[in-house]
Write a protein that holds these residues in place. Structure first.
Motif, PDB file in Angstrom:
ATOM      1  N   LEU A   1       0.855  -1.176   0.000  1.00 37.00           N
ATOM      2  CA  LEU A   1       0.000   0.000   0.000  1.00 37.00           C
ATOM      3  C   LEU A   1       0.895   1.231   0.000  1.00 37.00           C
ATOM      4  CD1 LEU A   1      -2.818   1.325   0.255  1.00 37.00           C
ATOM      5  CD2 LEU A   1      -2.519   1.210   2.743  1.00 37.00           C
ATOM      6  N   SER A   2       0.747   2.081  -1.008  1.00 38.96           N
ATOM      7  CA  SER A   2       1.641   3.236  -1.132  1.00 38.96           C
ATOM      8  C   SER A   2       0.843   4.530  -1.291  1.00 38.96           C
ATOM      9  CB  SER A   2       2.579   3.072  -2.326  1.00 38.96           C
ATOM     10  OG  SER A   2       1.864   3.064  -3.553  1.00 38.96           O
ATOM     11  N   VAL A   3       1.405   5.608  -0.757  1.00 37.61           N
ATOM     12  CA  VAL A   3       0.891   6.957  -0.971  1.00 37.61           C
ATOM     13  C   VAL A   3       2.053   7.799  -1.481  1.00 37.61           C
ATOM     14  CG1 VAL A   3      -0.948   6.829   0.729  1.00 37.61           C
ATOM     15  CG2 VAL A   3       1.316   7.557   1.447  1.00 37.61           C
ATOM     16  N   ALA A   4       1.786   8.700  -2.426  1.00 37.66           N
ATOM     17  CA  ALA A   4       2.866   9.473  -3.046  1.00 37.66           C
ATOM     18  C   ALA A   4       2.352  10.826  -3.501  1.00 37.66           C
ATOM     19  CB  ALA A   4       3.453   8.702  -4.231  1.00 37.66           C
ATOM     20  N   MET A   5       3.280  11.745  -3.673  1.00 38.60           N
ATOM     21  CA  MET A   5       2.960  13.048  -4.245  1.00 38.60           C
ATOM     22  C   MET A   5       4.118  13.501  -5.122  1.00 38.60           C
ATOM     23  SD  MET A   5       3.416  15.526  -0.898  1.00 38.60           S
ATOM     24  CE  MET A   5       2.958  16.961  -1.880  1.00 38.60           C
ATOM     25  N   SER A  38      12.937   1.269  -1.727  1.00 39.79           N
ATOM     26  CA  SER A  38      14.032   0.908  -0.827  1.00 39.79           C
ATOM     27  C   SER A  38      13.513   0.860   0.606  1.00 39.79           C
ATOM     28  CB  SER A  38      15.169   1.926  -0.943  1.00 39.79           C
ATOM     29  OG  SER A  38      16.234   1.599  -0.083  1.00 39.79           O
ATOM     30  N   LYS A  39      13.980  -0.129   1.374  1.00 42.17           N
ATOM     31  CA  LYS A  39      13.505  -0.357   2.736  1.00 42.17           C
ATOM     32  C   LYS A  39      14.023   0.715   3.687  1.00 42.17           C
ATOM     33  CE  LYS A  39      13.053  -4.088   6.119  1.00 42.17           C
ATOM     34  NZ  LYS A  39      13.376  -5.517   6.388  1.00 42.17           N
ATOM     35  N   ILE A  40      13.117   1.217   4.544  1.00 42.27           N
ATOM     36  CA  ILE A  40      13.492   2.134   5.605  1.00 42.27           C
ATOM     37  C   ILE A  40      13.652   1.371   6.909  1.00 42.27           C
ATOM     38  CG2 ILE A  40      12.808   4.171   6.947  1.00 42.27           C
ATOM     39  CD1 ILE A  40      11.157   5.082   4.591  1.00 42.27           C
ATOM     40  N   ASP A  41      12.588   0.669   7.295  1.00 43.48           N
ATOM     41  CA  ASP A  41      12.618  -0.094   8.544  1.00 43.48           C
ATOM     42  C   ASP A  41      11.405  -1.016   8.592  1.00 43.48           C
ATOM     43  OD1 ASP A  41      13.552  -0.804  11.177  1.00 43.48           O
ATOM     44  OD2 ASP A  41      11.904   0.413  11.979  1.00 43.48           O
ATOM     45  N   GLY A  42      11.620  -2.261   8.960  1.00 50.53           N
ATOM     46  CA  GLY A  42      10.517  -3.196   9.094  1.00 50.53           C
ATOM     47  C   GLY A  42       9.731  -3.351   7.813  1.00 50.53           C
ATOM     48  N   PHE A  99       8.821   1.344   3.502  1.00 48.05           N
ATOM     49  CA  PHE A  99       9.744   1.583   2.403  1.00 48.05           C
ATOM     50  C   PHE A  99       9.547   3.002   1.866  1.00 48.05           C
ATOM     51  CE2 PHE A  99       9.077  -2.879   2.721  1.00 48.05           C
ATOM     52  CZ  PHE A  99      10.205  -3.519   2.257  1.00 48.05           C
ATOM     53  N   VAL A 100      10.576   3.539   1.200  1.00 49.32           N
ATOM     54  CA  VAL A 100      10.462   4.795   0.488  1.00 49.32           C
ATOM     55  C   VAL A 100      10.503   4.501  -1.008  1.00 49.32           C
ATOM     56  CG1 VAL A 100      12.957   5.230   0.494  1.00 49.32           C
ATOM     57  CG2 VAL A 100      11.364   7.152   0.277  1.00 49.32           C
ATOM     58  N   SER A 101       9.783   5.273  -1.811  1.00 49.16           N
ATOM     59  CA  SER A 101       9.721   5.014  -3.249  1.00 49.16           C
ATOM     60  C   SER A 101       9.988   6.282  -4.050  1.00 49.16           C
ATOM     61  CB  SER A 101       8.349   4.446  -3.638  1.00 49.16           C
ATOM     62  OG  SER A 101       7.333   5.425  -3.460  1.00 49.16           O
ATOM     63  N   VAL A 102      10.588   6.091  -5.220  1.00 52.33           N
ATOM     64  CA  VAL A 102      10.783   7.153  -6.200  1.00 52.33           C
ATOM     65  C   VAL A 102      10.219   6.633  -7.516  1.00 52.33           C
ATOM     66  CG1 VAL A 102      12.413   8.617  -7.428  1.00 52.33           C
ATOM     67  CG2 VAL A 102      12.862   7.989  -5.042  1.00 52.33           C
ATOM     68  N   GLY A 105       7.246   8.744  -2.490  1.00 55.64           N
ATOM     69  CA  GLY A 105       6.180   8.147  -1.718  1.00 55.64           C
ATOM     70  C   GLY A 105       6.674   7.239  -0.604  1.00 55.64           C
ATOM     71  N   ILE A 106       5.711   6.760   0.151  1.00 58.31           N
ATOM     72  CA  ILE A 106       5.942   5.805   1.229  1.00 58.31           C
ATOM     73  C   ILE A 106       5.143   4.548   0.931  1.00 58.31           C
ATOM     74  CG2 ILE A 106       5.618   5.323   3.687  1.00 58.31           C
ATOM     75  CD1 ILE A 106       7.807   7.307   3.193  1.00 58.31           C
ATOM     76  N   VAL A 107       5.766   3.377   1.110  1.00 54.58           N
ATOM     77  CA  VAL A 107       5.127   2.097   0.852  1.00 54.58           C
ATOM     78  C   VAL A 107       5.093   1.286   2.143  1.00 54.58           C
ATOM     79  CG1 VAL A 107       5.159  -0.030  -0.511  1.00 54.58           C
ATOM     80  CG2 VAL A 107       5.987   2.109  -1.523  1.00 54.58           C
ATOM     81  N   TYR A 108       3.915   0.744   2.448  1.00 54.45           N
ATOM     82  CA  TYR A 108       3.764  -0.125   3.614  1.00 54.45           C
ATOM     83  C   TYR A 108       3.388  -1.514   3.125  1.00 54.45           C
ATOM     84  CZ  TYR A 108       2.064  -2.138   7.979  1.00 54.45           C
ATOM     85  OH  TYR A 108       1.874  -2.949   9.059  1.00 54.45           O
ATOM     86  N   THR A 109       4.119  -2.541   3.557  1.00 56.15           N
ATOM     87  CA  THR A 109       3.871  -3.915   3.143  1.00 56.15           C
ATOM     88  C   THR A 109       3.138  -4.668   4.253  1.00 56.15           C
ATOM     89  OG1 THR A 109       5.850  -3.965   1.740  1.00 56.15           O
ATOM     90  CG2 THR A 109       4.960  -6.083   2.457  1.00 56.15           C
TER      91      THR A 109
END
Length: 215
Positions: free
Chosen positions: A24-28, A158-162, A165-168, A210-214
């Motif tokens: 699940l990702s949100v981005a701007m 790319s993984k941030i923690d747990g 993730f951060v996305s481009v 964006g930020i991605v949550y798995t």
């Protein structure tokens, strides 16, 4: 639009009942777009009194995306993207403004490459498009339109923690619309310099963070 919202709800309910991996990702970000008939209208009507639009202009975009990540190489998903744009000019009679929202839902399919802590996705999608357009000249008049669009997307994650993730991401889009129309007034926007009705047909290139949550 209501049918598509119902589809999104059903899709997310189905997702919550499957014990698999989901992203699940949100981005701007920013889209650089070319909408020729809209640009020509702005430049003909408002350009003599303010800044003219160039071939490409920028607009803000926001998106939410849900992907099924349980397959080896293929990753299907669904995206809701919102494009926001406006044009303002102050004249002696007051402030005039053109503003619009474009709702861009799409079904997506990606080829993915992933490893420990990273993922690359390349894919395409398509979906319906919906426009809410407002022109304010002393009073406000609202117009609507709908159409269809396609999108090509590439994204690095790319993984941030747990599970975070951060996305481009980068995408290319082509959106085709009917002419802007006010049903209540039975009125279209006409560019009197050309005699043509105005639409928001466009090509665009966008970049986003964006930020991605798995889960």
């Amino acid at each position: 639009m209501k049918k598509f919202n119902s589809f999104i709800i059903l899709f997310m309910v189905a997702a919550s009942t499957v014990y698999s991996q989901w992203d699940l990702s949100v981005a701007m970000g920013v889209d650089f777009k070319s909408a020729p008939k809209y640009r020509d209208y702005v430049n003909a009507v408002y350009g003599p009194y303010g800044k003219k639009l160039s071939t490409f202009s920028s607009a803000g975009n926001f998106s939410v995306e849900l992907d099924y990540a349980g397959l080896k190489d293929f990753q299907p998903g669904i995206e809701y993207s919102l494009l926001i744009d406006s044009y303002n000019i102050s004249l002696q009679g007051g402030a005039n403004e053109l503003s619009y929202l474009i709702h861009r839902p799409s079904l997506l399919g990606f080829y993915k490459i992933e490893g420990e802590g990273y993922k690359f996705k390349f894919g395409l999608g398509a979906g319906l498009r919906f426009v809410e357009f407002t022109e304010k000249i002393i009073t406000e008049t609202s117009y609507r339109s709908s159409g269809f669009g396609i999108v090509l997307k590439a994204e690095g994650i790319s993984k941030i923690d747990g599970k975070l993730f951060v996305s481009v991401g980068f995408d290319l889009r082509y959106d085709s619309f009917d002419e802007l129309y006010n049903e209540e007034l039975d009125k279209k926007i006409i560019n009197y310099a050309t005699g043509e009705a105005v639409d928001l047909n466009s090509v665009s290139a966008g970049v986003k963070l964006g930020i991605v949550y798995t889960f």
